[in-house]
Design an enzyme around this catalytic site. Structure first.
Site, mmCIF file in Angstrom:
data_model
loop_
_atom_site.group_PDB
_atom_site.id
_atom_site.type_symbol
_atom_site.label_atom_id
_atom_site.label_comp_id
_atom_site.label_asym_id
_atom_site.label_seq_id
_atom_site.Cartn_x
_atom_site.Cartn_y
_atom_site.Cartn_z
ATOM 1 N N ASP A 98 1.964 0.018 6.692
ATOM 2 C CA ASP A 98 0.600 -0.513 6.511
ATOM 3 C C ASP A 98 -0.030 -0.807 7.882
ATOM 4 O O ASP A 98 0.463 -1.674 8.612
ATOM 5 C CB ASP A 98 0.686 -1.795 5.662
ATOM 6 C CG ASP A 98 -0.681 -2.313 5.230
ATOM 7 O OD1 ASP A 98 -1.678 -1.979 5.900
ATOM 8 O OD2 ASP A 98 -0.738 -3.046 4.240
ATOM 9 N N HIS A 100 -1.193 1.130 3.312
ATOM 10 C CA HIS A 100 -1.986 0.065 2.694
ATOM 11 C C HIS A 100 -2.389 0.414 1.259
ATOM 12 O O HIS A 100 -2.618 -0.483 0.451
ATOM 13 C CB HIS A 100 -3.230 -0.198 3.560
ATOM 14 C CG HIS A 100 -3.907 -1.502 3.219
ATOM 15 N ND1 HIS A 100 -3.333 -2.736 3.472
ATOM 16 C CD2 HIS A 100 -5.104 -1.765 2.631
ATOM 17 C CE1 HIS A 100 -4.139 -3.695 3.057
ATOM 18 N NE2 HIS A 100 -5.221 -3.128 2.535
ATOM 19 N N SER A 128 -4.946 -6.284 -1.637
ATOM 20 C CA SER A 128 -5.566 -6.426 -0.324
ATOM 21 C C SER A 128 -6.449 -7.676 -0.262
ATOM 22 O O SER A 128 -5.928 -8.781 -0.421
ATOM 23 C CB SER A 128 -6.345 -5.129 -0.010
ATOM 24 O OG SER A 128 -6.738 -5.087 1.328
#
Ligand code: MLT
Length: 216
Positions: free
Chosen positions: A160, A191, A106
């Site tokens: 996501d 995610h 991320s």
């Protein structure tokens, strides 16, 4: 101007000589401990270098500032990517390890992508898990290498809600254009990291290691 504190980091020495060091880069709200178990799982013999992001968003560590979810402060991305690259270069020389393969999740994947585009040569490869385009208009980077392109894995999640797959596909294109050897995969997940990410990244790392050994 206040002087910034140095990076807080964890270092785990290598268990064997053949595995590349991993640079572990956590997501928003994580720290230097977050990805150490993942790093061990992915490559048990690798040295692990795991810094904590120095930007705080409501107390949560990150690697660069954002203005809103998915909207990045581009000047800060540039500055922080160079700072992190300096930290990696200095620390790895002091510790006597080679150029690492980044494993970023991320926000950590986004700073790794920014480093590849702004400071090619700092990383010998990168697994970018749930990454997005960190800068819309980066300078031209040369990610070709003697081995035929710096290896990059991009793993995005079909469901996501933070990173649309069109965005991670755009990042794949940018890195490909710069000469990287890009493997792009979309997983049936959101995610969060999943077991599928672990298997995919471990297998990709095995291929990267074999490629390095064959060309040595
Ligand atoms: C970011 O860099 O902001 C990420 O893509 C999203 C997050 O870290 O939550």
């Amino acid at each position: 101007m206040t002087k910034e504190t140095p990076f807080v980091y964890r270092f785990v020495p290598a268990g064997g000589a053949s595995a590349p060091p991993l640079l572990l880069l956590h997501g928003t709200g994580g720290d230097e401990n977050d990805l150490v178990d993942l790093g061990r799982m992915l490559s048990p013999d690798s040295a692990l270098l795991s810094p904590r992001g120095r930007v705080l968003e409501n107390g949560m560590p990150r690697f660069f500032r954002r203005l809103a979810e998915g909207v990045f402060d581009e000047d800060d991305v540039r500055r922080r990517a160079v700072e992190l690259a300096d930290f990696v270069d200095e620390t790895r020389q002091r510790l006597g390890i080679g150029a690492p393969v980044a494993v970023g999740y991320s926000n950590g994947a986004n700073i790794a992508a920014a480093m590849m585009l702004l400071r090619p040569g700092t990383l010998s490869g990168a697994a970018l898990l749930r990454a997005m385009v960190p800068l819309p208009d980066p300078p031209h980077a040369d990610l070709r290498s003697v081995l035929g392109g710096v290896p990059v894995l991009i793993a995005s999640g079909q469901m996501d809600p933070i990173v649309p797959t069109s965005n991670s596909a755009k990042l794949a294109e940018m890195l490909l254009e710069a000469g990287a050897d890009v493997t792009y995969r979309t997983l049936p997940v959101g995610h969060q990291l999943s077991q599928a990410d672990v298997v995919l990244t471990r297998d990709w790392l095995e291929r990267v290691k074999k490629r390095t050994v064959q060309s040595a």
